[in-house]
Structures are given as C-alpha cells and as structure tokens.
Write a protein that holds these residues in place. Structure first.
Motif, PDB file in Angstrom:
ATOM      1  N   LEU A   1       0.840  -1.194   0.000  1.00 46.10           N
ATOM      2  CA  LEU A   1       0.000   0.000   0.000  1.00 46.10           C
ATOM      3  C   LEU A   1       0.879   1.250   0.000  1.00 46.10           C
ATOM      4  O   LEU A   1       2.077   1.178   0.276  1.00 46.10           O
ATOM      5  CB  LEU A   1      -0.938  -0.035   1.210  1.00 46.10           C
ATOM      6  CG  LEU A   1      -1.835  -1.292   1.256  1.00 46.10           C
ATOM      7  CD1 LEU A   1      -2.745  -1.268   2.481  1.00 46.10           C
ATOM      8  CD2 LEU A   1      -2.684  -1.406  -0.013  1.00 46.10           C
TER       9      LEU A   1
ATOM     10  N   ASP B   1       1.407   3.520   1.988  1.00 47.37           N
ATOM     11  CA  ASP B   1       2.148   3.842   3.214  1.00 47.37           C
ATOM     12  C   ASP B   1       3.314   2.876   3.437  1.00 47.37           C
ATOM     13  O   ASP B   1       3.990   2.950   4.470  1.00 47.37           O
ATOM     14  CB  ASP B   1       1.207   3.852   4.426  1.00 47.37           C
ATOM     15  CG  ASP B   1       0.596   2.484   4.709  1.00 47.37           C
ATOM     16  OD1 ASP B   1       0.931   1.510   3.995  1.00 47.37           O
ATOM     17  OD2 ASP B   1      -0.222   2.369   5.641  1.00 47.37           O
TER      18      ASP B   1
ATOM     19  N   THR C   1       3.131  -0.378   3.876  1.00 46.10           N
ATOM     20  CA  THR C   1       2.767  -1.638   4.535  1.00 46.10           C
ATOM     21  C   THR C   1       2.362  -2.670   3.482  1.00 46.10           C
ATOM     22  O   THR C   1       1.949  -2.324   2.375  1.00 46.10           O
ATOM     23  CB  THR C   1       1.594  -1.450   5.518  1.00 46.10           C
ATOM     24  OG1 THR C   1       0.482  -0.896   4.810  1.00 46.10           O
ATOM     25  CG2 THR C   1       1.986  -0.529   6.656  1.00 46.10           C
ATOM     26  N   VAL C   2       2.513  -3.950   3.850  1.00 47.62           N
ATOM     27  CA  VAL C   2       2.119  -5.030   2.948  1.00 47.62           C
ATOM     28  C   VAL C   2       0.762  -5.554   3.386  1.00 47.62           C
ATOM     29  O   VAL C   2       0.601  -6.008   4.529  1.00 47.62           O
ATOM     30  CB  VAL C   2       3.153  -6.170   2.970  1.00 47.62           C
ATOM     31  CG1 VAL C   2       2.696  -7.312   2.058  1.00 47.62           C
ATOM     32  CG2 VAL C   2       4.519  -5.657   2.526  1.00 47.62           C
ATOM     33  N   HIS C   3      -0.209  -5.477   2.492  1.00 43.89           N
ATOM     34  CA  HIS C   3      -1.525  -6.064   2.751  1.00 43.89           C
ATOM     35  C   HIS C   3      -1.460  -7.537   2.372  1.00 43.89           C
ATOM     36  O   HIS C   3      -1.344  -7.885   1.197  1.00 43.89           O
ATOM     37  CB  HIS C   3      -2.592  -5.342   1.928  1.00 43.89           C
ATOM     38  CG  HIS C   3      -3.899  -6.061   1.879  1.00 43.89           C
ATOM     39  ND1 HIS C   3      -4.617  -6.395   3.016  1.00 43.89           N
ATOM     40  CD2 HIS C   3      -4.625  -6.548   0.837  1.00 43.89           C
ATOM     41  CE1 HIS C   3      -5.714  -7.045   2.666  1.00 43.89           C
ATOM     42  NE2 HIS C   3      -5.749  -7.147   1.357  1.00 43.89           N
TER      43      HIS C   3
ATOM     44  N   ALA D   1      -4.867 -15.282   1.674  1.00 44.18           N
ATOM     45  CA  ALA D   1      -5.720 -16.351   2.201  1.00 44.18           C
ATOM     46  C   ALA D   1      -7.162 -16.014   1.885  1.00 44.18           C
ATOM     47  O   ALA D   1      -7.690 -15.011   2.342  1.00 44.18           O
ATOM     48  CB  ALA D   1      -5.525 -16.486   3.708  1.00 44.18           C
TER      49      ALA D   1
ATOM     50  N   ASP E   1     -13.820  -4.297   1.349  1.00 47.73           N
ATOM     51  CA  ASP E   1     -13.221  -5.366   0.555  1.00 47.73           C
ATOM     52  C   ASP E   1     -11.989  -4.828  -0.183  1.00 47.73           C
ATOM     53  O   ASP E   1     -12.089  -4.303  -1.284  1.00 47.73           O
ATOM     54  CB  ASP E   1     -14.266  -5.880  -0.433  1.00 47.73           C
ATOM     55  CG  ASP E   1     -13.763  -7.094  -1.195  1.00 47.73           C
ATOM     56  OD1 ASP E   1     -12.540  -7.341  -1.193  1.00 47.73           O
ATOM     57  OD2 ASP E   1     -14.592  -7.788  -1.782  1.00 47.73           O
ATOM     58  N   LEU E   2     -10.827  -4.979   0.440  1.00 42.05           N
ATOM     59  CA  LEU E   2      -9.607  -4.442  -0.178  1.00 42.05           C
ATOM     60  C   LEU E   2      -9.245  -5.212  -1.442  1.00 42.05           C
ATOM     61  O   LEU E   2      -8.699  -4.645  -2.387  1.00 42.05           O
ATOM     62  CB  LEU E   2      -8.455  -4.488   0.824  1.00 42.05           C
ATOM     63  CG  LEU E   2      -8.691  -3.710   2.128  1.00 42.05           C
ATOM     64  CD1 LEU E   2      -7.447  -3.757   3.008  1.00 42.05           C
ATOM     65  CD2 LEU E   2      -9.068  -2.263   1.835  1.00 42.05           C
TER      66      LEU E   2
ATOM     67  N   LEU F   1     -11.202  -3.832  -4.229  1.00 42.46           N
ATOM     68  CA  LEU F   1     -10.812  -2.443  -4.469  1.00 42.46           C
ATOM     69  C   LEU F   1      -9.529  -2.374  -5.292  1.00 42.46           C
ATOM     70  O   LEU F   1      -9.352  -1.483  -6.134  1.00 42.46           O
ATOM     71  CB  LEU F   1     -10.631  -1.717  -3.130  1.00 42.46           C
ATOM     72  CG  LEU F   1     -10.389  -0.214  -3.225  1.00 42.46           C
ATOM     73  CD1 LEU F   1     -11.582   0.486  -3.858  1.00 42.46           C
ATOM     74  CD2 LEU F   1     -10.107   0.386  -1.855  1.00 42.46           C
TER      75      LEU F   1
ATOM     76  N   LEU G   1      -3.702   2.542  -6.243  1.00 41.21           N
ATOM     77  CA  LEU G   1      -3.969   2.413  -4.798  1.00 41.21           C
ATOM     78  C   LEU G   1      -3.018   1.449  -4.107  1.00 41.21           C
ATOM     79  O   LEU G   1      -2.858   1.503  -2.892  1.00 41.21           O
ATOM     80  CB  LEU G   1      -5.405   1.909  -4.570  1.00 41.21           C
ATOM     81  CG  LEU G   1      -6.542   2.750  -5.139  1.00 41.21           C
ATOM     82  CD1 LEU G   1      -7.881   2.106  -4.796  1.00 41.21           C
ATOM     83  CD2 LEU G   1      -6.489   4.178  -4.617  1.00 41.21           C
TER      84      LEU G   1
END
Lengths: 480, 480
Positions: free
Chosen positions: A174, A176, A178-180, A184, A194-195, A198, A206
């Motif tokens: 993302l 910022d 960070t790893v989304h 899973a 619901d990322l 998105l 995004l």
C-alpha cells in the motif's frame, strides 16, 4: 527538485539493497518508456526491479521518504498507456517482472506473483490438470499483476467472468509502505471494506499488487466450435439466451458483421468463409467439456438445431476437426488486423447493458456513418457481455496523419457520448490509463468521479502511485 | 453544540420537506434506540424517514451542512450494534424503511430498495418463478439495505455465496450528498474502482445504500434433506469435497457435535434425534433441484452411499417427507436457543480457512476448555464456508451477570487470538459494528487498519456516516 529526489532515492536504494534492484542505465530503461503500440512515451531516470514483496515494500518506503512517484509495470501491454511513465520525468519505473514465481497450484486455486506471465500460469494449471480460464491476445507477455490491476477480460468472460471474479485474494504493497497480506481467501470475512476487490482494476493507483490467489476451473477435455449465420444481432442474443438456459458449457459467443468478416477472409492467406451462404451477421460459438463430461459437439449441434427451428439461425456448421476450429478462431482474431490493413481506423473498447447491445450495434453504427460521411462503422464483439468492439474506418483516401489527429478524436467523443447515453461504459476491458482520463472526467457521473478522487486521496494522499492514470488529483503541492 | 446543530437540521428539513420525513417525537424514536437483543442503547433527538433516494440525498446534504452525523437503519437486526446510534446523542437516525419498493423483478435479477424486507423479496421472486438465494433467521424483519451493508451470509452461502456475490449493482447516497447511480449491472465496466463492492459490507460508513440490483436464481422445485453421522469434522469436509466434485446442487452442509445436538433434542418439545446410533459429529445436508432437473433425493442417496463406501459416513438417513425435512432444520435452528437455556454462553461468529476448519473446531474447543476450567466449548456451523459458530458455556452454577461482565470478554479475546493465529477472521458474517471495533483494532493487520481509515477519511472526511462503527477516525475537530 525531482531530479535530486530521484537521485537521493536511488542512492538510498543502493545503500539498502546493493546494485541489484535499481538501475539508471538508459539503455536498460529505454524499452519500458514507450507503450507496446508506440503511442505513449515517458521519461524515467531509474528503473527499480525488486524480487519479492518485501523489496517492493522497501522501494515504496523510499519513494514515500523522497516524495518520488512510482509507475508499476508488468508486461507493458496496456492498451491505454497505463504503464508508461509521465513525460516530465517526475516518476520512476517499478518493474514487477522479477516477482515471477507461481507459489502454489492446488485444487481449484493458484497463487501467482505479479510478474508471472499469463501463459506460464496457463501451463502450470494445465500441468496440474486444471485451467486458469482467462486468456487474451497478449498472454505471452501480459503479467498477473497487470491483469489484476486492469480487471482484464478476454474471450472467456461469458462463462467464467473477468479478473474480478477470478481473484480470490491479493497481496499488495500500500502507499504507506505496509504489505496487505490478503492471499488467504476466506469465503466469509466481514472485517470491513473489501480491499481485494478495491485493488482489482485500480490500475496501480492504490496499491502495488505483488501476488494474487486465483481461481482454477476444470481443464477442457474437448471443445466444439461452430459458425452460424443469423439475420441480426437480436437473433444472436436470443440464441445465446436459449443456449444458456439449456447448458452452462458455452464458453464463447462472438458476433461478427458480414462485411468485416469479408475483410478478414481477404486479408488472411488461404482463408475462406466458414459458411457458403450470405448472412449479414455471423456467430462464432464454442462449447466445452471437462474430463468426464459428455462430449460437447452433440450438445452444440442440438442447440444449433433448436436455434434453426426457432427461426434464429439461418445456417450453421460445426468445425469437423481441431484444425478447423483453430481456423475459425484465427478468422475471429484477424478482424482488427484486417480492418487496419485497409487504412486508418479508430477502435473503441466499450460496453452497454447486454439487453440493449443488439440495438446499439446497429443504431450507433448507422448514426456514426451518418454523422461522419464516407466513414465505415463496424460493431462486433462479445455479445453475452455487452462488450462491443466499435471501429470506425476513415474514408477511402484519407490522409492517415491528419485523420488520426483531427477526425478520430471527434469520432471517439461521438461514440463515447452514444455509449453514455445508452447507460454503458467508455471502458469495457482496457481501463482508463492516461488515454481515457479526459473522457472519464468529461462523461463520468459526478458522484463516481468524486468517489474515485476521495478513495485515491484517502489511500495515496501524496499521489505517488501511478499518478496521472485513471483519476487526477490536484497536483502535489511541493516536492520535499 | 450538537443539540443546536440537530435542531437547525430538523428545522431545515421541515422547511424543505414538511413534517413528513422527520420526527422528534421521543415515543416514535424510542423503539429504534436499542438493538434487538437489548445490548446497545443510544440517543437520537430526531428520526429521519425519507421515502426515496432523492429525499435521502436531501437529508444527507442537510447533515453535511449542519455537521450532524447520521446512523442509517433498516430492520434493526444487527448482531454487533451496527445500527444503534451513539450514546452521546451526537447523531440522528436515518431510517430507510420507507424505501420499500421492489422496483423490478426480471429474468435473473431484481432491483429492490433498501427498506424491502428480505421475506418480501423472497415472495416477489417466488411469484416470478425464481428465487433470491440468501436467507437467514431474521428474514421477516432484516432489510435489503442492511443485508447489503453487512455483506450478509446465511445458510445457503455454500452454493450461492454471500451478499457480495449476489449484489450486481448499487444505488447509494455518498457522504458529499451525490447519488451514485450504479444499479445498471454492466458485466464489463472498467471505469476505475469498484464502488459496488466497496459499499457491500461497509456498514453504512461510506454510503447510504438506497437500492440494489440483486441476482436471482432458479426456484427450488424439490429438495432432499439428509442427516448423517460421522467420526470427526475432517470426514465431513472430505465428504463435502466428494459431493461438490460430483454435483453443484448441494445447498447446505452443516456440522453439529453430538452433545450440542442432544441439548437441542432435549430442549425442543417432541423432538428426537434423526439417527438412533451415537456419532460424535453429525451433518445436515440439503440438495435441491430446479424445475426440470432430476429429483435430488436419488442423487443425495447415491452421494451418501458413496460416502459410506469411502469410510466417511457411519450412518445416514434421508428425510422421508417435507415435514421430516423441516424437523431436521428445526433441530439445527434450535442449537443456539437450546444452549442458552442451559445457562450463560458467549457466542462467536468467526471463520478460518476452509481446509483448517476441522482441526480448528476440535483444537480450539479443547484449548478453550483447558484455559477456562469447567466451561464447555462447542464449535458447529457451515463447514464449506469455514464459518464456525464457536460457543463457550459458563460453568454450571456461574452467576450470569458476573460471568458475562468478567469472564466472557476474556474468553472472547482468547477465541479471537486463536482465530487470528489460524489466519481467520474475527467476523465471518455479522460485521464489526460497535461490538468488535476494539477487537479489530487490537488484532487487525496494521496494513488493513490503515487502509480502512484511509478509505473512510477519503470518502467521509467529516465522519458523518455511522461514526463509531467499524473503523474509528480521530474525533471530528469541531462542530460548525
């Protein structure tokens, strides 16, 4: 300022990762600065090539620290300039091609990294007796990350849906840094927005998709391919509805006008029309069988006979061999090239509500020809998806350069106006990228545009992820 | 300050719409200030009841102008306090119940307004020879807007998916007061972020859903319901996989431990166990046939016989009548009530990856009982969805008030820790609301939490849509 920021970012990347993941070698960068059709050209002083999600996160963190924008790129097969950096050199390329592992192929799903080439995933699924049911012309170079980020479609959407329906989970970095970790695929998970969905179709604005969990379906044991002649598109849609009510095994249903078919037959050495009679519209239909299912040919034959009886089909022929089936598909796949060989043409990737597609195909073509005398408008495409390939050919003898520069944009706006009036979309499959951003701003419903901007600014307030694509924010106020 | 703002908003609404859409009558407001289970209580000085999307947009515009927060509410059946206003009176209720028209039922889809009660949609679909394949206990009062906004599940998710898969399009009022008119369900539309899926499950924090286009499926002509005894949950999952490989007509597959079943049998007057033998785990399985399909009973019988032969099923019985089928389902639906009749119990709506569910059911229950002596932990639920109903009963003789206040929260955190360690979700079906917000903040991956906040702040920068639910932003800095 930007130049300094990029230089500082490159220096930090070298300090953190060595020379391995970044290059400023102009020769190595050059191939990725122009889209594959040669329409968009950009500048990037550096090319970042991380090898895994953690390294991508590292690059994103550096980009944030230095305020440098990133343009993610996979196979560089965008149709809308979506992976070409801006021309002012304000961004750097982030290639995902080294993330090319297929992490897992299990029963019903695969986990593929962003840089996996579609054809390699096809092969890996086939080796496991399964199938990834999305394919398109660029399968030899298009990558999973790009296919996810553009919500790619293709010729099998009718049965299996576009990428949105095939993506079960996503891993992405993302803005910022960070790893989304959303690979899973929980069938039930109500922890907020619901990322996954998105990020599908977000065109890298995004998040940088680093891997996806994808649905696999049964392999094809056998296919049956038919060609049919019909009176008009409505007969085609009625036929499709009858077939879909009887079976779920129709995978493709393409409609082609006779004159465009004639161009393809003339264009392809040794090609001949599948049907001897003259029919104003023709259909290419494919039905399949998974291992253990009844063979598809008798089924398709019966469905076509039913269509004849119902007065929908004038004549039809089933490919008698795999070679003939291939020949049918080659004709279909040659339509665009055949058209282009006759002179300048402008093509549109649009969609309308399925029920209105037959009327739209006929009426919009007639309206375009009336409005732009001596042009020739053709509509063909995926009838079951409402997806029209709408092409307008220049008048015979038109000067290509002048026509593309002056007439084509006017025609495109005319077509987009017609699509919008019909409640359709100015982008069915290819996305917005930089090519259609202006048209989206001109025609997009204000509520949608405001929502796109709100989401973008909320997740990427510094506008560092693929800026200038899809949705425009106010320019960044300052460089650091 | 808030009081003044609300009074000004009410006055503006009366000026614009008359008395019709707003009331400040405490007696009329009172029923909607407490959730249906009586766990959450709020205060709202006004209740807005617009009758269509334009009026909803009008109310939203007034809320924006006066800086008053809105709490959307449908049937008030939230399991997590998602529709109850905050206790400080800072928000007002926005009821969608008057938007209760079913605008359209056509072949394969319906358009229903937010206030349509689920059961009314079932009836309208049935009258058209079709079916809306999502149902749950609260169907007599739950409304479409709430079902969409919570991504509701239910007992038929196995085959047809949760609300996310059934919603084809959405009409919603966004926080800026614009109406997103996304009802026309284009199969192919790549004009940027998927607003439809973003609004599904957003709990009213991003948009006020006013109508949805929903998928309809073939009606059920006939059903077959079976009860089976098995050794352990893994046998159940293996059986489900075999059945799913053979047919797509399994609609429900519920797993129940023997001791919980015994409670239900004892609790329900006149009830008896479907099987005479003792089996540690039992299954309720339903297969269906659409009109024109082969009857489901022989199919299910054959699949069960195959399961016996494969050593997965110890014994099984097919309901011999619709009355017996109903009796089987009544047993299943009585599990929670039966448990509660024995004393205090804390229930958890959680999910884990499907493959790990059998192990989780056994191991997490054992771990909970070991950690909390004399409690009794039970896991049952929808095996094919990874959705576990995880209940922990208080020790016999425990003081209910003290146990709920002191022990239950500790147990819940323990269960949520176990779910998170297993890669699962602390909310499978019910959402986050106000009940689980703290747990989501405690356990949610930082990337996900940051993304939720980013999206929320981008779309609703003033935090006026259902504040305090799902995701917390910093408090608003000032009232106007």
């Amino acid at each position: 300022m930007t130049t300094d920021a990029i230089a500082a970012m490159v220096a930090d990347a070298r300090a953190a990762f060595g020379d391995r993941i970044v290059t400023t070698d102009a020769d190595r960068i050059a191939p990725w600065l122009t889209d594959w059709r040669g329409r968009y050209h950009g500048i990037s002083a550096a090319l970042f090539e991380p090898a895994d999600a953690a390294e991508v996160a590292g690059v994103v963190a550096l980009a944030g620290r230095h305020g440098v924008a990133l343009v993610p790129q996979g196979g560089n097969t965008s149709m809308v300039g979506g992976a070409t950096p801006p021309a002012d050199g304000s961004a750097v390329l982030l290639s995902l091609r080294r993330l090319n592992r297929i992490r897992q192929v299990s029963d019903g799903q695969a986990v593929a990294e962003a840089g996996v080439i579609l054809q390699h995933l096809h092969e890996a699924a086939a080796a496991a007796g399964q199938r990834f049911p999305l394919t398109l012309g660029a399968r030899g170079s298009a990558t999973i990350g790009g296919l996810v980020s553009t919500n790619a479609g293709g010729t099998q959407v009718l049965r299996w849906g576009n990428m949105r329906r095939l993506v079960l989970g996503i891993e992405a970095v993302l803005p910022d840094g960070t790893v989304h970790g959303g690979l899973a695929a929980l069938p039930k998970d109500n922890r907020g927005y619901d990322l996954t969905q998105l990020l599908v179709g977000a065109e890298g604005t995004l998040g940088i998709v680093t891997a996806a969990t994808l649905r696999l379906v049964p392999a094809i044991a056998e296919r049956a391919v038919a060609w049919a002649g019909i009176a008009d598109p409505q007969a085609g849609l009625d036929l499709l509805r009858r077939m879909q009510a009887a079976t779920d095994r129709i995978e493709s249903f393409e409609i082609i006008p006779a004159d465009t078919l004639a161009l393809a037959v003339a264009h392809l050495p040794g090609a001949r029309a599948p049907l001897s009679g003259q029919y104003p519209w023709q259909l290419l239909i494919e039905a399949v069988a998974a291992p253990g299912e009844l063979p598809p040919a008798p089924l398709l034959e019966e469905l076509l006979a039913d269509g004849v009886e119902a007065g929908l089909v004038a004549d039809a022929v089933l490919a008698s061999s795999e070679a003939q089936a291939e020949a049918f598909w080659t004709l279909r796949d040659s339509l665009s090239a055949a058209e282009k060989s006759t002179g300048p043409a402008v093509q549109h990737d649009i969609s309308v509500p399925v029920d209105t597609m037959p009327r739209f195909m006929v009426e919009a073509a007639a309206a375009a020809e009336a409005r732009f005398p001596r042009t020739h408008a053709t509509a063909f495409g995926h009838l079951g998806d409402g997806n029209v390939h709408f092409h307008v050919r220049a008048p015979v003898g038109a000067d290509p350069a002048r026509w593309y520069a002056e007439d084509a944009p006017v025609i495109t706006r005319f077509v987009h106006d017609a699509v919008t009036a019909a409640g359709g979309s100015i982008s069915a499959e290819h996305g917005i990228g930089q090519m259609k951003r202006g048209e989206l701003e001109r025609l997009g419903p204000p509520a949608r545009l405001a929502a796109l901007r709100g989401i973008k600014s909320g997740l990427d307030p510094l506008n560092l992820f693929n800026p200038g694509k899809l949705v425009s924010l106010a320019p960044r106020s300052a460089n650091p």
